[in-house]
Scaffold this motif. Structure first.
Motif, mmCIF file in Angstrom:
data_model
loop_
_atom_site.group_PDB
_atom_site.id
_atom_site.type_symbol
_atom_site.label_atom_id
_atom_site.label_comp_id
_atom_site.label_asym_id
_atom_site.label_seq_id
_atom_site.Cartn_x
_atom_site.Cartn_y
_atom_site.Cartn_z
ATOM 1 N N GLN A 193 8.161 0.404 -10.405
ATOM 2 C CA GLN A 193 7.269 1.389 -9.782
ATOM 3 C C GLN A 193 5.822 0.890 -9.778
ATOM 4 N N GLN A 194 5.438 0.252 -10.882
ATOM 5 C CA GLN A 194 4.086 -0.310 -10.956
ATOM 6 C C GLN A 194 3.895 -1.396 -9.896
ATOM 7 N N ALA A 195 4.920 -2.209 -9.717
ATOM 8 C CA ALA A 195 4.841 -3.282 -8.714
ATOM 9 C C ALA A 195 4.724 -2.688 -7.303
ATOM 10 N N MET A 196 5.445 -1.596 -7.075
ATOM 11 C CA MET A 196 5.360 -0.931 -5.760
ATOM 12 C C MET A 196 3.952 -0.413 -5.493
ATOM 13 N N ALA A 197 3.367 0.215 -6.514
ATOM 14 C CA ALA A 197 2.020 0.765 -6.359
ATOM 15 C C ALA A 197 1.020 -0.357 -6.099
ATOM 16 N N GLN A 198 1.167 -1.459 -6.849
ATOM 17 C CA GLN A 198 0.240 -2.588 -6.662
ATOM 18 C C GLN A 198 0.410 -3.195 -5.268
ATOM 19 N N ASP A 199 1.659 -3.283 -4.827
ATOM 20 C CA ASP A 199 1.927 -3.844 -3.498
ATOM 21 C C ASP A 199 1.273 -2.986 -2.404
ATOM 22 N N ALA A 200 1.365 -1.658 -2.559
ATOM 23 C CA ALA A 200 0.743 -0.761 -1.570
ATOM 24 C C ALA A 200 -0.774 -0.924 -1.608
ATOM 25 N N MET A 201 -1.325 -1.026 -2.825
ATOM 26 C CA MET A 201 -2.770 -1.261 -2.990
ATOM 27 C C MET A 201 -3.185 -2.538 -2.251
ATOM 28 N N ASN A 202 -2.387 -3.599 -2.429
ATOM 29 C CA ASN A 202 -2.719 -4.887 -1.809
ATOM 30 C C ASN A 202 -2.738 -4.785 -0.287
ATOM 31 N N ARG A 203 -1.810 -4.004 0.259
ATOM 32 C CA ARG A 203 -1.725 -3.915 1.717
ATOM 33 C C ARG A 203 -2.772 -2.982 2.311
#
Lengths: 314, 96
Positions: free
Chosen positions: A179-189
């Motif tokens: 879930q943390q990786a998903m949030a970071q990925d969305a932040m990056n995009r």
């Protein structure tokens, strides 16, 4: 009244901090600038319903589904406040919609990016609505009365949107590694496109001069962007999100964050219609507008029928 | 597209609390009064902003012309007897 005289008088009213109302004298350039900016704003609210609408049926809980529905309903309402305000400048709703559908009028490029997963709904609320709020708070003091009043109303409603997004991001950052990786990925995009929402740098923004002189814009693109950056970075750090920029740092002297240069090539490419979802967004709007035509026609027919009836019974 | 209708324009006034004046909130498009009322409710009162709504067809509203402001809103400074401060009260008299 001589035009030059009227323009001087108009500018002195602006300089005195007066609001301009629909029937007041205004230079043609002022009217045109407002129509372009306000209609773009209205279209953005309406097109912005699409990336989020995509997630109503897949929201992870009943609570989040209810909230998302309410948020999207607000966006539709905001579009309507703004359309009403633009119409006071003598342009019809039908013309505005046609300008959107033929590509003559633009909407915020941010909505040409897809919402790929639930974390994107968090990032949109937090970053996209966050950026919109910074811009809209400033526009509450815009010189055109109907625009200013619409902004006051919108700002009152919008702050829940940003909190809703930040809550989603916070929840995911407190969750599992995935879930943390998903949030970071969305932040990056979403980080860079959100920064681009404020538009080109002041040095490259050809219309900014007039808009500031006429007090349509009260702060420049770069000033607003900096405000957003300074408020958002601490929020990101607080929940453990990393800013997708190796060079960002806090300038101790000014208290402002500095970042790497923005990739304006991407911005211009998306504005020109080559973003991931440009075609999909417009096609969707046109399809539902056309499919709804019979409802408007039926309402009109009913109005004529009942008016005739009243005439007979009167 | 040519025959597309966007319905009629209505102005919306909302009273936030009983006893207070009705204040202009914005406008809606609607084909009749029932639809105008429903749209006004949906668009302008989602957060308990009002206890009562007026909807008025925009075409029935007349507005003053800003060019006439000087004449129309001349405060008539020669009629200062319209203000209470014009009157002399005897020493010691209390206000009502």
């Amino acid at each position: 009244m001589h035009n030059e005289h009227s323009d001087t008088h108009f500018q002195s009213r602006i300089d005195n901090g007066e609001h301009i109302e629909p029937k007041d004298y205004m230079p043609e350039g002022y009217r045109k600038h407002l129509i372009r900016q306000m209609s773009q704003h209205a279209h953005s609210e309406v097109i912005g319903m699409q990336p989020e609408g995509n997630w109503i049926t897949r929201a992870p809980s009943l609570r989040s589904k209810q909230i998302l529905l309410a948020k999207i309903q607000d966006e539709g309402g905001h579009g309507l406040y703004l359309y009403s305000a633009v119409e006071t400048l003598g342009v019809s709703r039908a013309e505005l919609i046609e300008q959107l559908q033929t590509g003559k009028a633009k909407y915020s490029s941010i909505f040409n990016y897809p919402a790929l997963n639930w974390a994107d709904i968090g990032a949109i609320g937090w970053l996209v609505d966050g950026a919109a709020i910074v811009n809209q708070v400033s526009l509450q003091r815009t010189s055109y009365g109907p625009y200013s009043r619409a902004m006051v109303r919108i700002c009152k409603e919008e702050s829940f949107h940003q909190r809703q997004g930040y809550e989603i991001m916070t929840t995911m950052m407190r969750g599992t590694k995935d879930q943390q990786a998903m949030a970071q990925d969305a932040m990056n995009r979403w980080w860079w496109p959100a920064l681009m929402m404020f538009g080109p740098h002041d040095s490259d923004s050809p219309r900014s001069g007039d808009a500031v002189k006429w007090k349509i814009k009260r702060e420049t693109n770069d000033e607003l962007r900096q405000k957003f950056i300074d408020k958002t970075i601490p929020q990101a750090e607080l929940i453990g999100l990393t800013i997708p920029d190796k060079n960002f740092k806090l300038d101790e002297k000014t208290g402002h964050y500095t970042l790497s240069p923005i990739n304006w090539e991407e911005f211009h490419r998306v504005v020109a219609g080559h973003g991931p979802c440009n075609k999909q967004r417009l096609d969707h709007h046109i399809k539902y507008h056309q499919e709804g035509a019979w409802v408007r026609e039926a309402a009109d027919a009913y109005k004529i029928k009942t008016a005739k009836k009243e005439l007979v019974t009167a | 597209m040519a025959t597309d209708t966007q319905l009629d324009l209505w102005e919306v006034f909302i009273q936030s609390k009983s006893g207070l004046p009705y204040i202009h909130s914005g406008s809606v498009h609607a084909s009749d009064v029932k639809m105008a009322m429903q749209n006004a409710r949906d668009i302008y009162t989602r957060r308990g902003e009002g206890t009562s709504i007026w909807v008025v067809p925009a075409k029935h509203i007349s507005a003053s012309n800003p060019d006439d402001n000087d004449m129309l809103f001349d405060p008539s400074n020669d009629k200062i007897y319209r203000h209470p401060t014009f009157y002399v009260m005897p020493e010691g008299a209390k206000n009502i």
